[in-house]
Write a protein that holds these residues in place. Structure first.
Motif, PDB file in Angstrom:
ATOM      1  N   GLY A  21      -4.852  31.777  34.947  1.00 24.59           N
ATOM      2  CA  GLY A  21      -5.020  31.846  36.396  1.00 24.59           C
ATOM      3  C   GLY A  21      -5.387  30.516  37.037  1.00 24.59           C
ATOM      4  O   GLY A  21      -5.403  30.376  38.246  1.00 24.59           O
ATOM      5  N   LYS A  22      -5.683  29.506  36.211  1.00 26.63           N
ATOM      6  CA  LYS A  22      -6.086  28.210  36.778  1.00 26.63           C
ATOM      7  C   LYS A  22      -5.166  27.064  36.382  1.00 26.63           C
ATOM      8  O   LYS A  22      -5.154  26.026  37.013  1.00 26.63           O
ATOM      9  N   GLY A  23      -4.439  27.246  35.277  1.00 27.53           N
ATOM     10  CA  GLY A  23      -3.577  26.171  34.802  1.00 27.53           C
ATOM     11  C   GLY A  23      -4.337  25.230  33.872  1.00 27.53           C
ATOM     12  O   GLY A  23      -5.389  25.574  33.337  1.00 27.53           O
ATOM     13  N   VAL A  24      -3.804  24.008  33.698  1.00 32.49           N
ATOM     14  CA  VAL A  24      -4.433  23.027  32.797  1.00 32.49           C
ATOM     15  C   VAL A  24      -5.657  22.445  33.500  1.00 32.49           C
ATOM     16  O   VAL A  24      -5.542  21.825  34.547  1.00 32.49           O
ATOM     17  N   VAL A  25      -6.840  22.679  32.930  1.00 36.14           N
ATOM     18  CA  VAL A  25      -8.071  22.239  33.591  1.00 36.14           C
ATOM     19  C   VAL A  25      -8.680  21.006  32.930  1.00 36.14           C
ATOM     20  O   VAL A  25      -9.550  20.363  33.484  1.00 36.14           O
ATOM     21  N   LEU A  26      -8.186  20.676  31.723  1.00 32.18           N
ATOM     22  CA  LEU A  26      -8.803  19.555  31.030  1.00 32.18           C
ATOM     23  C   LEU A  26      -7.790  18.865  30.128  1.00 32.18           C
ATOM     24  O   LEU A  26      -7.018  19.507  29.436  1.00 32.18           O
ATOM     25  N   LYS A  27      -7.773  17.537  30.180  1.00 32.78           N
ATOM     26  CA  LYS A  27      -6.913  16.761  29.278  1.00 32.78           C
ATOM     27  C   LYS A  27      -7.706  15.540  28.866  1.00 32.78           C
ATOM     28  O   LYS A  27      -8.028  14.696  29.698  1.00 32.78           O
ATOM     29  N   GLU A  28      -8.075  15.490  27.605  1.00 28.99           N
ATOM     30  CA  GLU A  28      -8.866  14.356  27.128  1.00 28.99           C
ATOM     31  C   GLU A  28      -8.398  13.913  25.747  1.00 28.99           C
ATOM     32  O   GLU A  28      -7.865  14.718  24.988  1.00 28.99           O
ATOM     33  N   PRO A  29      -8.601  12.634  25.399  1.00 26.60           N
ATOM     34  CA  PRO A  29      -8.204  12.188  24.066  1.00 26.60           C
ATOM     35  C   PRO A  29      -9.013  12.895  22.984  1.00 26.60           C
ATOM     36  O   PRO A  29     -10.198  13.175  23.183  1.00 26.60           O
ATOM     37  N   SER A  30      -8.369  13.224  21.852  1.00 31.51           N
ATOM     38  CA  SER A  30      -9.114  13.884  20.767  1.00 31.51           C
ATOM     39  C   SER A  30      -9.766  12.818  19.890  1.00 31.51           C
ATOM     40  O   SER A  30      -9.317  12.534  18.786  1.00 31.51           O
ATOM     41  N   VAL A  31     -10.819  12.221  20.437  1.00 31.13           N
ATOM     42  CA  VAL A  31     -11.574  11.181  19.735  1.00 31.13           C
ATOM     43  C   VAL A  31     -13.054  11.535  19.808  1.00 31.13           C
ATOM     44  O   VAL A  31     -13.539  11.996  20.835  1.00 31.13           O
ATOM     45  N   VAL A  32     -13.757  11.344  18.696  1.00 32.36           N
ATOM     46  CA  VAL A  32     -15.203  11.599  18.654  1.00 32.36           C
ATOM     47  C   VAL A  32     -15.888  10.358  18.111  1.00 32.36           C
ATOM     48  O   VAL A  32     -15.462   9.790  17.106  1.00 32.36           O
ATOM     49  N   ALA A  33     -16.967   9.914  18.795  1.00 31.93           N
ATOM     50  CA  ALA A  33     -17.746   8.779  18.299  1.00 31.93           C
ATOM     51  C   ALA A  33     -19.085   9.305  17.808  1.00 31.93           C
ATOM     52  O   ALA A  33     -19.749  10.051  18.521  1.00 31.93           O
ATOM     53  N   PHE A  34     -19.430   8.965  16.563  1.00 33.65           N
ATOM     54  CA  PHE A  34     -20.745   9.414  16.096  1.00 33.65           C
ATOM     55  C   PHE A  34     -21.472   8.326  15.318  1.00 33.65           C
ATOM     56  O   PHE A  34     -20.877   7.381  14.815  1.00 33.65           O
ATOM     57  N   ASP A  35     -22.806   8.491  15.271  1.00 34.66           N
ATOM     58  CA  ASP A  35     -23.676   7.539  14.591  1.00 34.66           C
ATOM     59  C   ASP A  35     -23.708   7.885  13.109  1.00 34.66           C
ATOM     60  O   ASP A  35     -24.093   8.979  12.731  1.00 34.66           O
ATOM     61  N   ARG A  36     -23.302   6.928  12.297  1.00 38.71           N
ATOM     62  CA  ARG A  36     -23.222   7.172  10.851  1.00 38.71           C
ATOM     63  C   ARG A  36     -24.607   7.379  10.221  1.00 38.71           C
ATOM     64  O   ARG A  36     -24.756   8.107   9.258  1.00 38.71           O
ATOM     65  N   ASP A  37     -25.618   6.719  10.787  1.00 42.49           N
ATOM     66  CA  ASP A  37     -26.962   6.810  10.211  1.00 42.49           C
ATOM     67  C   ASP A  37     -27.603   8.177  10.472  1.00 42.49           C
ATOM     68  O   ASP A  37     -28.180   8.785   9.579  1.00 42.49           O
ATOM     69  N   THR A  38     -27.493   8.655  11.724  1.00 45.95           N
ATOM     70  CA  THR A  38     -28.167   9.914  12.070  1.00 45.95           C
ATOM     71  C   THR A  38     -27.206  11.108  12.064  1.00 45.95           C
ATOM     72  O   THR A  38     -27.624  12.250  12.206  1.00 45.95           O
ATOM     73  N   ASN A  39     -25.891  10.827  11.942  1.00 47.77           N
ATOM     74  CA  ASN A  39     -24.850  11.868  11.977  1.00 47.77           C
ATOM     75  C   ASN A  39     -24.801  12.610  13.320  1.00 47.77           C
ATOM     76  O   ASN A  39     -24.362  13.748  13.391  1.00 47.77           O
ATOM     77  N   LYS A  40     -25.273  11.956  14.360  1.00 48.04           N
ATOM     78  CA  LYS A  40     -25.278  12.567  15.693  1.00 48.04           C
ATOM     79  C   LYS A  40     -24.041  12.137  16.463  1.00 48.04           C
ATOM     80  O   LYS A  40     -23.610  10.987  16.383  1.00 48.04           O
ATOM     81  N   VAL A  41     -23.463  13.068  17.241  1.00 50.83           N
ATOM     82  CA  VAL A  41     -22.291  12.736  18.054  1.00 50.83           C
ATOM     83  C   VAL A  41     -22.733  11.934  19.274  1.00 50.83           C
ATOM     84  O   VAL A  41     -23.629  12.339  20.003  1.00 50.83           O
ATOM     85  N   LYS A  42     -22.117  10.783  19.480  1.00 51.23           N
ATOM     86  CA  LYS A  42     -22.476   9.905  20.600  1.00 51.23           C
ATOM     87  C   LYS A  42     -21.625  10.176  21.828  1.00 51.23           C
ATOM     88  O   LYS A  42     -22.104  10.153  22.953  1.00 51.23           O
ATOM     89  N   ALA A  43     -20.325  10.367  21.608  1.00 58.01           N
ATOM     90  CA  ALA A  43     -19.422  10.609  22.738  1.00 58.01           C
ATOM     91  C   ALA A  43     -18.188  11.356  22.256  1.00 58.01           C
ATOM     92  O   ALA A  43     -17.813  11.270  21.092  1.00 58.01           O
TER      93      ALA A  43
END
Length: 330
Positions: A21-43
């Protein structure tokens, strides 16, 4: 409406989310940045893409999907959860029904991984749909008729070629050659021909701005910055669209070969339909200039690009969900 139905185009290069009912609402690159030391997702998404090739040692920007399949399960799950939440906003109380598309050549194990990741990301019900079918629906083709349609979906990691009739795939081929390989071919060419080292983002920029698969009446030019491999210093070189054609020749010819092999296996009645109706291109990779002309030239069949090739698969996946929902509600 008590249900929220979502269609997800889980691409190697980008993720598109379609809401009923709304169409395409989101288009983003499939990339994840995370901190290797803490294993936390940054962006995640666009913010993470800007970090590609520009991060300090402890932060890594990764693409959790390689060639259309999940290469990092945990990261994919987090990324999907983030995108579903972002697309739905705060209004969602019930878990959504989700249709996800996968390349036509995936194995049962790979399909199961996509299904599991979608459930983990918060789906109540999951349908997995093959990319060429979704692309055909999204391109506005009525696939329910007993008539042959040829779809060539060129994404970031895979290219799917399929002949569709009566709502199903008759002959198909999936090759791991697509948009990302165009970028890699340009990186190799710049290194070999100009001794210039460029990154993924620069290669993508060249492809979008002056990339060509077929000779043009007037060549285009672009200044490309990178690191000179001889001096080790930053350098700028002027590149023409004719050079990109030479750089991409091997990759584009592999896509043409895949189309050729599918046509060879197509039953004669359907082949006659395709000769009559033409070949339809979808996916971000089909935006490479001159690709239509190249395929037409090599196959002798009229080739055209769908109206909005980038979103065709996401729209098709979403419409498939709507069809299923209507089917269930009837």
């Amino acid at each position: 409406m008590q249900y929220t139905d979502i269609g997800i185009d889980l691409g190697t290069a980008s993720i598109l989310v379609y809401i009923r009912g709304k169409g395409v609402v989101l288009k983003e690159p499939s990339v994840v940045a995370f901190d290797r030391d803490t294993n936390k997702v940054k962006a995640i998404g666009e913010d993470a893409r800007l970090m590609l090739g520009r991060t300090p040692g402890n932060i890594i920007a990764v693409r959790p999907l390689r060639q259309g399949v999940i290469s990092d399960y945990t990261v994919t799950e987090k990324m999907m959860e983030y995108f579903i939440r972002k697309a739905l906003g705060k209004r969602s109380i019930r878990k959504p029904r989700i249709a996800v598309c996968v390349p036509s050549g995936v194995t049962e194990v790979e399909k199961k991984a996509v299904e599991d990741a979608t459930y983990q990301a918060g789906a109540r019900e999951v349908s997995v749909i093959e990319e060429p079918i979704a692309a055909a629906i999204g391109a506005g083709i009525d696939i329910s008729k007993p008539c042959g349609n040829m779809i060539v979906d060129i994404g970031g990691g895979t290219s799917d070629v399929a002949v569709i009739s009566l709502g199903g795939t008759v002959v198909s081929a999936s090759i791991k050659i697509a948009g990302d390989d165009f970028d890699e071919a340009l990186i190799r060419y710049m290194r070999k021909k100009h001794n210039l080292l460029i990154g993924e983002r620069t290669a993508e920029d060249i492809k979008i701005r002056i990339g060509s698969a077929f000779p043009r009446p007037e060549p285009d030019y672009m200044d490309v910055r990178g690191r000179n491999l001889v001096s080790g210093l930053p350098n700028t070189i002027r590149v023409s669209s004719e050079e990109t054609e030479e750089a991409l020749k091997e990759t584009t010819s592999q896509i043409v070969e895949a189309i050729h092999s599918v046509l060879e296996k197509t039953p004669p009645e359907l082949a006659a339909d395709i000769a009559d109706r033409g070949i339809v291109l979808t996916g971000g990779g089909s935006l490479l200039r001159g690709l239509e002309e190249l395929i037409s030239d090599k196959t002798g069949i009229n080739t055209m690009t769908a109206e909005d090739p980038m979103t065709a698969v996401a729209i098709g996946t979403g419409r498939y969900v709507e069809f299923l929902a209507g089917y269930r509600e009837d």
